[in-house]
Design a protein around this motif. Structure first.
Motif, PDB file in Angstrom:
ATOM      1  N   ASP A  17       0.811  -1.222   0.000  1.00 44.46           N
ATOM      2  CA  ASP A  17       0.000   0.000   0.000  1.00 44.46           C
ATOM      3  C   ASP A  17       0.839   1.264   0.000  1.00 44.46           C
ATOM      4  OD1 ASP A  17       0.970  -0.026   2.576  1.00 44.46           O
ATOM      5  OD2 ASP A  17      -0.985  -0.216   3.551  1.00 44.46           O
ATOM      6  N   GLN A  18       2.171   1.124   0.105  1.00 39.74           N
ATOM      7  CA  GLN A  18       3.051   2.283   0.049  1.00 39.74           C
ATOM      8  C   GLN A  18       3.621   2.514  -1.341  1.00 39.74           C
ATOM      9  OE1 GLN A  18       6.004   1.577   3.069  1.00 39.74           O
ATOM     10  NE2 GLN A  18       4.587   1.942   4.760  1.00 39.74           N
ATOM     11  N   LEU A  19       3.315   1.606  -2.273  1.00 40.18           N
ATOM     12  CA  LEU A  19       3.812   1.719  -3.644  1.00 40.18           C
ATOM     13  C   LEU A  19       2.662   1.985  -4.595  1.00 40.18           C
ATOM     14  CD1 LEU A  19       6.351  -1.261  -3.900  1.00 40.18           C
ATOM     15  CD2 LEU A  19       6.872   1.154  -3.552  1.00 40.18           C
ATOM     16  N   SER A  20       2.776   3.063  -5.362  1.00 41.09           N
ATOM     17  CA  SER A  20       1.783   3.310  -6.402  1.00 41.09           C
ATOM     18  C   SER A  20       2.022   2.355  -7.560  1.00 41.09           C
ATOM     19  CB  SER A  20       1.889   4.751  -6.905  1.00 41.09           C
ATOM     20  OG  SER A  20       3.136   4.936  -7.569  1.00 41.09           O
ATOM     21  N   GLU A  21       1.049   2.222  -8.429  1.00 46.70           N
ATOM     22  CA  GLU A  21       1.188   1.334  -9.580  1.00 46.70           C
ATOM     23  C   GLU A  21       2.353   1.764 -10.462  1.00 46.70           C
ATOM     24  OE1 GLU A  21      -1.409  -0.264 -13.438  1.00 46.70           O
ATOM     25  OE2 GLU A  21      -2.385   0.862 -11.827  1.00 46.70           O
ATOM     26  N   SER A  22       2.497   3.065 -10.662  1.00 48.04           N
ATOM     27  CA  SER A  22       3.587   3.562 -11.501  1.00 48.04           C
ATOM     28  C   SER A  22       4.941   3.317 -10.856  1.00 48.04           C
ATOM     29  CB  SER A  22       3.403   5.052 -11.799  1.00 48.04           C
ATOM     30  OG  SER A  22       3.445   5.813 -10.597  1.00 48.04           O
ATOM     31  N   GLU A  23       5.032   3.469  -9.517  1.00 46.95           N
ATOM     32  CA  GLU A  23       6.295   3.237  -8.837  1.00 46.95           C
ATOM     33  C   GLU A  23       6.672   1.760  -8.892  1.00 46.95           C
ATOM     34  OE1 GLU A  23       8.589   4.444  -4.698  1.00 46.95           O
ATOM     35  OE2 GLU A  23       6.398   4.472  -4.759  1.00 46.95           O
ATOM     36  N   GLU A  24       5.675   0.903  -8.740  1.00 49.79           N
ATOM     37  CA  GLU A  24       5.948  -0.530  -8.810  1.00 49.79           C
ATOM     38  C   GLU A  24       6.465  -0.916 -10.194  1.00 49.79           C
ATOM     39  OE1 GLU A  24       3.682  -4.703  -7.678  1.00 49.79           O
ATOM     40  OE2 GLU A  24       2.957  -2.800  -6.861  1.00 49.79           O
ATOM     41  N   ALA A  26      11.159  -2.180 -13.797  1.00 49.99           N
ATOM     42  CA  ALA A  26      11.974  -1.754 -14.939  1.00 49.99           C
ATOM     43  C   ALA A  26      13.437  -1.602 -14.535  1.00 49.99           C
ATOM     44  CB  ALA A  26      11.442  -0.439 -15.506  1.00 49.99           C
ATOM     45  N   ASP A  27      13.681  -1.030 -13.356  1.00 53.31           N
ATOM     46  CA  ASP A  27      15.055  -0.861 -12.880  1.00 53.31           C
ATOM     47  C   ASP A  27      15.718  -2.219 -12.642  1.00 53.31           C
ATOM     48  OD1 ASP A  27      14.931   1.871 -12.994  1.00 53.31           O
ATOM     49  OD2 ASP A  27      14.684   2.179 -10.835  1.00 53.31           O
ATOM     50  N   LEU A  28      14.992  -3.135 -12.029  1.00 50.66           N
ATOM     51  CA  LEU A  28      15.533  -4.472 -11.799  1.00 50.66           C
ATOM     52  C   LEU A  28      15.838  -5.169 -13.122  1.00 50.66           C
ATOM     53  CD1 LEU A  28      13.181  -5.636  -8.907  1.00 50.66           C
ATOM     54  CD2 LEU A  28      15.628  -5.191  -8.715  1.00 50.66           C
ATOM     55  N   ASP A  29      14.940  -5.020 -14.077  1.00 47.94           N
ATOM     56  CA  ASP A  29      15.144  -5.674 -15.367  1.00 47.94           C
ATOM     57  C   ASP A  29      16.350  -5.093 -16.104  1.00 47.94           C
ATOM     58  OD1 ASP A  29      13.906  -7.722 -17.182  1.00 47.94           O
ATOM     59  OD2 ASP A  29      13.935  -6.017 -18.560  1.00 47.94           O
ATOM     60  N   ALA A  30      16.582  -3.793 -15.954  1.00 47.93           N
ATOM     61  CA  ALA A  30      17.735  -3.165 -16.598  1.00 47.93           C
ATOM     62  C   ALA A  30      19.042  -3.722 -16.030  1.00 47.93           C
ATOM     63  CB  ALA A  30      17.679  -1.652 -16.412  1.00 47.93           C
ATOM     64  N   ALA A  31      19.095  -3.894 -14.715  1.00 45.21           N
ATOM     65  CA  ALA A  31      20.294  -4.466 -14.098  1.00 45.21           C
ATOM     66  C   ALA A  31      20.463  -5.929 -14.489  1.00 45.21           C
ATOM     67  CB  ALA A  31      20.212  -4.325 -12.588  1.00 45.21           C
ATOM     68  N   LEU A  32      19.354  -6.640 -14.551  1.00 50.36           N
ATOM     69  CA  LEU A  32      19.388  -8.039 -14.976  1.00 50.36           C
ATOM     70  C   LEU A  32      19.926  -8.143 -16.397  1.00 50.36           C
ATOM     71  CD1 LEU A  32      18.416 -10.736 -13.650  1.00 50.36           C
ATOM     72  CD2 LEU A  32      16.276 -10.430 -14.908  1.00 50.36           C
ATOM     73  N   GLU A  33      19.501  -7.247 -17.233  1.00 50.37           N
ATOM     74  CA  GLU A  33      19.950  -7.257 -18.628  1.00 50.37           C
ATOM     75  C   GLU A  33      21.441  -6.962 -18.749  1.00 50.37           C
ATOM     76  OE1 GLU A  33      19.748  -7.709 -22.756  1.00 50.37           O
ATOM     77  OE2 GLU A  33      18.429  -8.359 -21.122  1.00 50.37           O
ATOM     78  N   ALA A  34      21.950  -6.093 -17.894  1.00 53.71           N
ATOM     79  CA  ALA A  34      23.389  -5.781 -17.923  1.00 53.71           C
ATOM     80  C   ALA A  34      24.211  -7.038 -17.669  1.00 53.71           C
ATOM     81  CB  ALA A  34      23.712  -4.711 -16.885  1.00 53.71           C
ATOM     82  N   GLY A  35      23.788  -7.844 -16.725  1.00 58.70           N
ATOM     83  CA  GLY A  35      24.496  -9.089 -16.461  1.00 58.70           C
ATOM     84  C   GLY A  35      24.247 -10.136 -17.527  1.00 58.70           C
ATOM     85  N   ARG A  36      23.018 -10.193 -18.028  1.00 58.65           N
ATOM     86  CA  ARG A  36      22.672 -11.191 -19.050  1.00 58.65           C
ATOM     87  C   ARG A  36      23.503 -11.021 -20.301  1.00 58.65           C
ATOM     88  NH1 ARG A  36      20.761 -12.133 -23.683  1.00 58.65           N
ATOM     89  NH2 ARG A  36      20.687  -9.899 -24.101  1.00 58.65           N
ATOM     90  N   ARG A  37      23.737  -9.788 -20.715  1.00 56.64           N
ATOM     91  CA  ARG A  37      24.515  -9.552 -21.928  1.00 56.64           C
ATOM     92  C   ARG A  37      25.916 -10.147 -21.813  1.00 56.64           C
ATOM     93  NH1 ARG A  37      21.906  -4.373 -21.833  1.00 56.64           N
ATOM     94  NH2 ARG A  37      23.720  -3.469 -20.774  1.00 56.64           N
ATOM     95  N   VAL A  38      26.509 -10.017 -20.645  1.00 56.92           N
ATOM     96  CA  VAL A  38      27.844 -10.584 -20.423  1.00 56.92           C
ATOM     97  C   VAL A  38      27.802 -12.096 -20.566  1.00 56.92           C
ATOM     98  CG1 VAL A  38      29.678 -10.916 -18.735  1.00 56.92           C
ATOM     99  CG2 VAL A  38      28.562  -8.682 -18.925  1.00 56.92           C
TER     100      VAL A  38
END
Length: 318
Positions: free
Chosen positions: A22-29, A34-46
């Motif tokens: 209840d402390q996270l808005s839909e947009s924040e979630e 998106a931020d987690l996926d970007a970091a995941l992608e940085a490692g995946r490319r390697v």
């Protein structure tokens, strides 16, 4: 006929702690995912390019250190003096090489300095002024003024915590639960069958006396060997006392536990049994992954050997 590449696996975390829906808005979630996926992608490319697990976990953690949302690098919390003290470590499983730094104040990406300690010095861990003097000899390490790490969100957290502390001055000691929220980390299995882990943090809001948690301590917050790689996040004092990351690995080595059984026993039983809480991410040499946490949430993302991937915050199915 072209042989398909060997599978790899990658897991990241952005911290376990008090995270309420209840402390996270839909947009924040959505932004968190998106931020987690970007970091995941940085490692995946390697890993997809045949790179090492060590390079992959560093790439993923650097990406998380650059995102102000997380308590590492740019988003690090403030200590009691209104400054930032950062810690990081990483470890390569098949060589048992490791590097760590603690209490650094001008290193843009502490995980990079931790690796430099590992590769360009005879030591495993350097701290504070000494680590920064070593960084002076390493031109590839980017330096920034301490206020580069400032964010309005973390400043507000410090002010709130100091107000609570002042109000409690004549009552029982202020509890630490919830103040340790943060830490980022990554674990990986590469196509060569090697494992690595890395962890980075800004520590605990309003910390004093040069307090250091588990994140830069090999065996407590970070561990990798030939069987598994582990990165922890949570109440650091309890992770140190339980040598959490190594305990997971030891249960696999000496008891024959599976990764899931070992990780659950330590994170869901051993640490809470002493009054602490937190979470961990882990991967074994067969590509099995584990992401247990005893808090209300843990920012996390994963790529399994079959190519499936995802990100999560709360305790929904992974």
């Amino acid at each position: 006929m072209t042989r398909p590449p060997l599978p790899f696996a990658l897991v990241i975390h952005g911290g376990a702690g008090v995270i309420e829906r209840d402390q996270l808005s839909e947009s924040e979630e959505k932004s968190i995912h998106a931020d987690l996926d970007a970091a995941l992608e940085a490692g995946r490319r390697v890993l997809a390019d045949g790179g090492s697990a060590l390079d992959a976990v560093q790439a993923a953690v650097v990406a998380l250190e650059e995102l102000p949302r997380f308590n590492a690098g740019k988003g690090s919390v403030y200590n009691a003096d209104g400054r930032h003290e950062l810690d990081a470590s990483l470890m390569e499983g098949h060589t048992r090489r490791a590097g760590a730094v603690a209490g650094v104040e001008t290193i843009r990406n502490p995980v990079k300095l931790a690796r430099t300690v590992m590769e360009n010095s005879p030591h495993v861990m350097m701290i504070s002024t000494g680590a920064e003097l070593f960084a002076d000899t390493q031109p590839q390490i980017e330096r920034v003024p301490n206020d580069w790490f400032d964010t309005g969100t973390r400043r507000a957290q410090l002010e709130l915590e100091q107000a609570r502390e002042s109000a409690a001055a004549h009552s029982d000691a202020v509890g630490l639960r919830g103040k340790y929220f943060g830490t980022v980390g990554a674990v990986a299995l590469d196509v060569h069958g090697n494992l690595a882990a890395a962890t980075s943090t800004g520590g605990m809001t309003n910390k004093r006396y040069g307090r250091v948690g588990d994140s830069p301590l090999i065996g407590a917050g970070t561990w990798a060997d030939e069987r598994c790689a582990v990165s922890g996040t949570g109440w650091g004092e309890f992770f140190i006392r339980n040598v959490v990351a190594h305990d997971i690995a030891a249960r696999m080595a000496y008891r024959g536990d599976s990764l899931a059984v070992a990780a659950d026993a330590v994170i869901m039983e051993r640490v809470p049994g002493l009054g602490g809480d937190g979470g961990a991410i882990a991967v074994d040499r067969d590509g099995n992954i584990a992401m247990p946490f005893s808090t209300t949430g843990m920012y996390r993302g994963w790529i399994r050997p079959d190519g499936s991937r995802g990100t999560a915050i709360f305790a929904e199915s992974d």
